[in-house]
Write a protein that holds these residues in place. Structure first.
Motif, PDB file in Angstrom:
ATOM      1  N   ASP A  93     -55.156   1.320  25.504  1.00  9.16           N
ATOM      2  CA  ASP A  93     -54.104   1.972  26.286  1.00  9.16           C
ATOM      3  C   ASP A  93     -53.455   1.032  27.295  1.00  9.16           C
ATOM      4  O   ASP A  93     -52.403   1.360  27.852  1.00  9.16           O
ATOM      5  N   VAL A  94     -54.097  -0.102  27.571  1.00  6.38           N
ATOM      6  CA  VAL A  94     -53.579  -0.995  28.611  1.00  6.38           C
ATOM      7  C   VAL A  94     -53.186  -2.372  28.075  1.00  6.38           C
ATOM      8  O   VAL A  94     -52.582  -3.165  28.790  1.00  6.38           O
ATOM      9  N   VAL A  95     -53.511  -2.643  26.825  1.00  9.99           N
ATOM     10  CA  VAL A  95     -53.218  -3.945  26.217  1.00  9.99           C
ATOM     11  C   VAL A  95     -51.934  -3.857  25.399  1.00  9.99           C
ATOM     12  O   VAL A  95     -51.770  -2.947  24.579  1.00  9.99           O
ATOM     13  N   ALA A  96     -51.015  -4.810  25.621  1.00  7.97           N
ATOM     14  CA  ALA A  96     -49.760  -4.828  24.873  1.00  7.97           C
ATOM     15  C   ALA A  96     -49.948  -5.394  23.474  1.00  7.97           C
ATOM     16  O   ALA A  96     -49.337  -4.921  22.515  1.00  7.97           O
ATOM     17  N   GLY A  97     -50.763  -6.442  23.346  1.00  7.54           N
ATOM     18  CA  GLY A  97     -50.927  -7.058  22.030  1.00  7.54           C
ATOM     19  C   GLY A  97     -51.783  -8.309  22.110  1.00  7.54           C
ATOM     20  O   GLY A  97     -52.459  -8.573  23.115  1.00  7.54           O
ATOM     21  N   PHE A  98     -51.702  -9.107  21.032  1.00 14.43           N
ATOM     22  CA  PHE A  98     -52.614 -10.228  20.845  1.00 14.43           C
ATOM     23  C   PHE A  98     -51.860 -11.470  20.385  1.00 14.43           C
ATOM     24  O   PHE A  98     -50.840 -11.380  19.706  1.00 14.43           O
ATOM     25  N   LEU A  99     -52.402 -12.629  20.757  1.00 17.95           N
ATOM     26  CA  LEU A  99     -51.819 -13.915  20.386  1.00 17.95           C
ATOM     27  C   LEU A  99     -52.911 -14.857  19.894  1.00 17.95           C
ATOM     28  O   LEU A  99     -54.035 -14.816  20.390  1.00 17.95           O
ATOM     29  N   PRO A 100     -52.576 -15.752  18.957  1.00 15.90           N
ATOM     30  CA  PRO A 100     -53.435 -16.911  18.747  1.00 15.90           C
ATOM     31  C   PRO A 100     -53.086 -17.956  19.795  1.00 15.90           C
ATOM     32  O   PRO A 100     -51.913 -18.124  20.146  1.00 15.90           O
ATOM     33  N   VAL A 101     -54.080 -18.641  20.329  1.00 16.90           N
ATOM     34  CA  VAL A 101     -53.813 -19.717  21.274  1.00 16.90           C
ATOM     35  C   VAL A 101     -54.696 -20.916  20.954  1.00 16.90           C
ATOM     36  O   VAL A 101     -55.763 -20.787  20.362  1.00 16.90           O
ATOM     37  N   ILE A 102     -54.212 -22.095  21.362  1.00 22.54           N
ATOM     38  CA  ILE A 102     -55.025 -23.307  21.347  1.00 22.54           C
ATOM     39  C   ILE A 102     -55.314 -23.663  22.796  1.00 22.54           C
ATOM     40  O   ILE A 102     -54.388 -23.845  23.591  1.00 22.54           O
ATOM     41  N   ASP A 103     -56.590 -23.726  23.125  1.00 22.54           N
ATOM     42  CA  ASP A 103     -57.029 -24.113  24.461  1.00 22.54           C
ATOM     43  C   ASP A 103     -57.607 -25.518  24.383  1.00 22.54           C
ATOM     44  O   ASP A 103     -58.117 -25.932  23.343  1.00 22.54           O
ATOM     45  N   MET A 104     -57.517 -26.266  25.463  1.00 21.77           N
ATOM     46  CA  MET A 104     -58.038 -27.627  25.501  1.00 21.77           C
ATOM     47  C   MET A 104     -59.000 -27.810  26.665  1.00 21.77           C
ATOM     48  O   MET A 104     -58.900 -27.115  27.682  1.00 21.77           O
ATOM     49  N   THR A 105     -59.915 -28.780  26.484  1.00 16.94           N
ATOM     50  CA  THR A 105     -60.880 -29.139  27.528  1.00 16.94           C
ATOM     51  C   THR A 105     -61.037 -30.652  27.567  1.00 16.94           C
ATOM     52  O   THR A 105     -61.230 -31.281  26.517  1.00 16.94           O
ATOM     53  N   ALA A 106     -60.954 -31.227  28.767  1.00 11.50           N
ATOM     54  CA  ALA A 106     -61.346 -32.629  28.940  1.00 11.50           C
ATOM     55  C   ALA A 106     -62.869 -32.631  29.041  1.00 11.50           C
ATOM     56  O   ALA A 106     -63.454 -32.489  30.111  1.00 11.50           O
ATOM     57  N   GLU A 107     -63.498 -32.752  27.885  1.00 13.54           N
ATOM     58  CA  GLU A 107     -64.940 -32.507  27.788  1.00 13.54           C
ATOM     59  C   GLU A 107     -65.763 -33.488  28.623  1.00 13.54           C
ATOM     60  O   GLU A 107     -66.768 -33.111  29.243  1.00 13.54           O
ATOM     61  N   ASP A 108     -65.340 -34.734  28.676  1.00 16.88           N
ATOM     62  CA  ASP A 108     -66.103 -35.711  29.455  1.00 16.88           C
ATOM     63  C   ASP A 108     -66.014 -35.435  30.951  1.00 16.88           C
ATOM     64  O   ASP A 108     -66.961 -35.693  31.699  1.00 16.88           O
ATOM     65  N   VAL A 109     -64.888 -34.885  31.408  1.00 16.93           N
ATOM     66  CA  VAL A 109     -64.769 -34.490  32.812  1.00 16.93           C
ATOM     67  C   VAL A 109     -65.749 -33.363  33.121  1.00 16.93           C
ATOM     68  O   VAL A 109     -66.480 -33.401  34.126  1.00 16.93           O
ATOM     69  N   LEU A 110     -65.784 -32.366  32.252  1.00 17.08           N
ATOM     70  CA  LEU A 110     -66.686 -31.232  32.456  1.00 17.08           C
ATOM     71  C   LEU A 110     -68.143 -31.666  32.412  1.00 17.08           C
ATOM     72  O   LEU A 110     -68.970 -31.191  33.201  1.00 17.08           O
ATOM     73  N   GLN A 111     -68.478 -32.576  31.509  1.00 10.80           N
ATOM     74  CA  GLN A 111     -69.876 -32.990  31.376  1.00 10.80           C
ATOM     75  C   GLN A 111     -70.371 -33.764  32.593  1.00 10.80           C
ATOM     76  O   GLN A 111     -71.576 -33.796  32.854  1.00 10.80           O
ATOM     77  N   ARG A 112     -69.467 -34.360  33.345  1.00  6.72           N
ATOM     78  CA  ARG A 112     -69.888 -35.078  34.552  1.00  6.72           C
ATOM     79  C   ARG A 112     -70.444 -34.125  35.595  1.00  6.72           C
ATOM     80  O   ARG A 112     -71.376 -34.460  36.317  1.00  6.72           O
ATOM     81  N   ASN A 113     -69.842 -32.924  35.658  1.00 14.17           N
ATOM     82  CA  ASN A 113     -70.290 -31.954  36.641  1.00 14.17           C
ATOM     83  C   ASN A 113     -69.686 -30.596  36.273  1.00 14.17           C
ATOM     84  O   ASN A 113     -68.459 -30.498  36.117  1.00 14.17           O
ATOM     85  N   PRO A 114     -70.500 -29.538  36.119  1.00 16.49           N
ATOM     86  CA  PRO A 114     -69.933 -28.234  35.738  1.00 16.49           C
ATOM     87  C   PRO A 114     -68.952 -27.683  36.765  1.00 16.49           C
ATOM     88  O   PRO A 114     -68.136 -26.823  36.427  1.00 16.49           O
ATOM     89  N   ARG A 115     -68.995 -28.199  37.996  1.00 15.35           N
ATOM     90  CA  ARG A 115     -68.035 -27.746  39.003  1.00 15.35           C
ATOM     91  C   ARG A 115     -66.633 -28.299  38.744  1.00 15.35           C
ATOM     92  O   ARG A 115     -65.675 -27.899  39.394  1.00 15.35           O
ATOM     93  N   PHE A 116     -66.513 -29.210  37.797  1.00 14.37           N
ATOM     94  CA  PHE A 116     -65.210 -29.770  37.446  1.00 14.37           C
ATOM     95  C   PHE A 116     -64.504 -28.950  36.353  1.00 14.37           C
ATOM     96  O   PHE A 116     -63.515 -29.399  35.784  1.00 14.37           O
ATOM     97  N   LEU A 117     -65.015 -27.753  36.077  1.00 13.69           N
ATOM     98  CA  LEU A 117     -64.464 -26.942  34.984  1.00 13.69           C
ATOM     99  C   LEU A 117     -62.967 -26.716  35.135  1.00 13.69           C
ATOM    100  O   LEU A 117     -62.201 -26.923  34.193  1.00 13.69           O
ATOM    101  N   THR A 118     -62.533 -26.287  36.320  1.00 12.72           N
ATOM    102  CA  THR A 118     -61.106 -25.988  36.505  1.00 12.72           C
ATOM    103  C   THR A 118     -60.254 -27.210  36.209  1.00 12.72           C
ATOM    104  O   THR A 118     -59.242 -27.124  35.501  1.00 12.72           O
ATOM    105  N   ARG A 119     -60.650 -28.363  36.716  1.00 13.97           N
ATOM    106  CA  ARG A 119     -59.871 -29.575  36.456  1.00 13.97           C
ATOM    107  C   ARG A 119     -59.875 -29.919  34.968  1.00 13.97           C
ATOM    108  O   ARG A 119     -58.837 -30.298  34.415  1.00 13.97           O
TER     109      ARG A 119
END
Length: 273
Positions: A147-173
């Motif tokens: 009742d509240v969702v308009a619809g759905f999309l396919p998306v491609i998301d990306m991650t700078a994996e080496d940045v994240l692996q250095r510290n989980p607090r770097f997730l947003t970056r």
């Protein structure tokens, strides 16, 4: 299935499997896709067959992003047990959510631009099902999801994996470099309740399937994701939830990435630096 989309020049469209017509040819009081989202959620969008214009095949249209601007951009990490195992992460007992800035968005055909190697030498691409909200809502029960969702999309998301692996607090970056979210061109609006559990999600690179799983194997299904976050904050039309990936693939300049969400659509983009 109906589809809401926009041309590359921003004109709103309504489509079906036969083609697309100007949104105003069916809903003359609506001037944008955003204005159509509440009707999509309510199931009251008109039909292409009733349009005052003839439908144009999708192959003859140059598409832009389905919305001029999205609202809040939520991502859900580790939402398939197998993917969590690939990353040597423990299965979360609540949705592992994060937010991305609007500047991550690029057009439905990309390109994906990798950051300089001095910042990241290992970027991964992930196919995901995205949910787009259609109504302003708070404290939504899971049963009221449709009742509240308009619809759905396919998306491609990306991650700078080496940045994240250095510290989980770097997730947003690690998730926030420009072009690190590629939405599909057309918002799929089901005309009947859609059995999401039966659908699959595939991450492809250069025509090879790198990861695949069924939505039924999500730790937290889309209805729970929306309900959970609606208890945290007010959700609004145009807000987007990327619901997690079955698996990531390392990408390099020259690659072609494709996200395939069964019955919803596909989106693909080239990789550059």
């Amino acid at each position: 299935m109906k589809y809401l989309a926009r041309t590359a020049t921003g004109d709103p469209l309504l489509g079906d499997d036969e083609g697309y017509v100007p949104l105003g040819a069916v809903e003359p009081d609506l001037g944008s896709v955003r204005e159509a989202l509440p009707r999509a959620a309510a199931g009251t969008l008109g039909d292409v067959a009733d349009a005052t214009a003839d439908p144009v095949p999708a192959a003859d249209i140059s598409f832009g992003a389905p919305l001029e601007s999205f609202g809040k951009l939520w991502g859900i990490g580790l939402n398939y047990a197998e993917h969590a195992g690939d990353l040597d992460e423990q299965r979360p007992d609540e949705p592992a959510s994060f937010m991305k800035p609007s500047s991550v968005l690029t057009g439905p055909s990309g390109p994906i631009r990798l950051p300089p190697e001095s910042q990241s030498e290992r970027v991964t691409a992930e196919a995901e099902l995205a949910v787009v909200m259609g109504r302003t809502c708070r404290n939504v029960e899971e049963a009221a999801f449709e009742d509240v969702v308009a619809g759905f999309l396919p998306v491609i998301d990306m991650t700078a994996e080496d940045v994240l692996q250095r510290n989980p607090r770097f997730l947003t970056r690690s998730k926030s470099y420009d072009t690190f979210l590629v939405p599909g061109a057309a918002l799929a609006v089901p005309e009947e309740p859609l059995d999401l559990d039966a659908l699959s999600v595939q991450t492809e690179v250069n025509g090879e399937i790198e990861a695949e799983n069924e939505i039924r194997n999500m730790l937290f299904p889309p209805s729970e994701i929306v309900s959970f976050h609606s208890d945290v904050m007010t959700l609004e039309p145009g807000d987007l939830f990327s619901t997690g990936t079955p698996g990531a693939a390392h990408i390099e300049p020259g690659d072609e990435v494709r996200a395939v969400v069964e019955s919803i659509g596909t989106v693909e983009a080239p990789v550059t630096r």
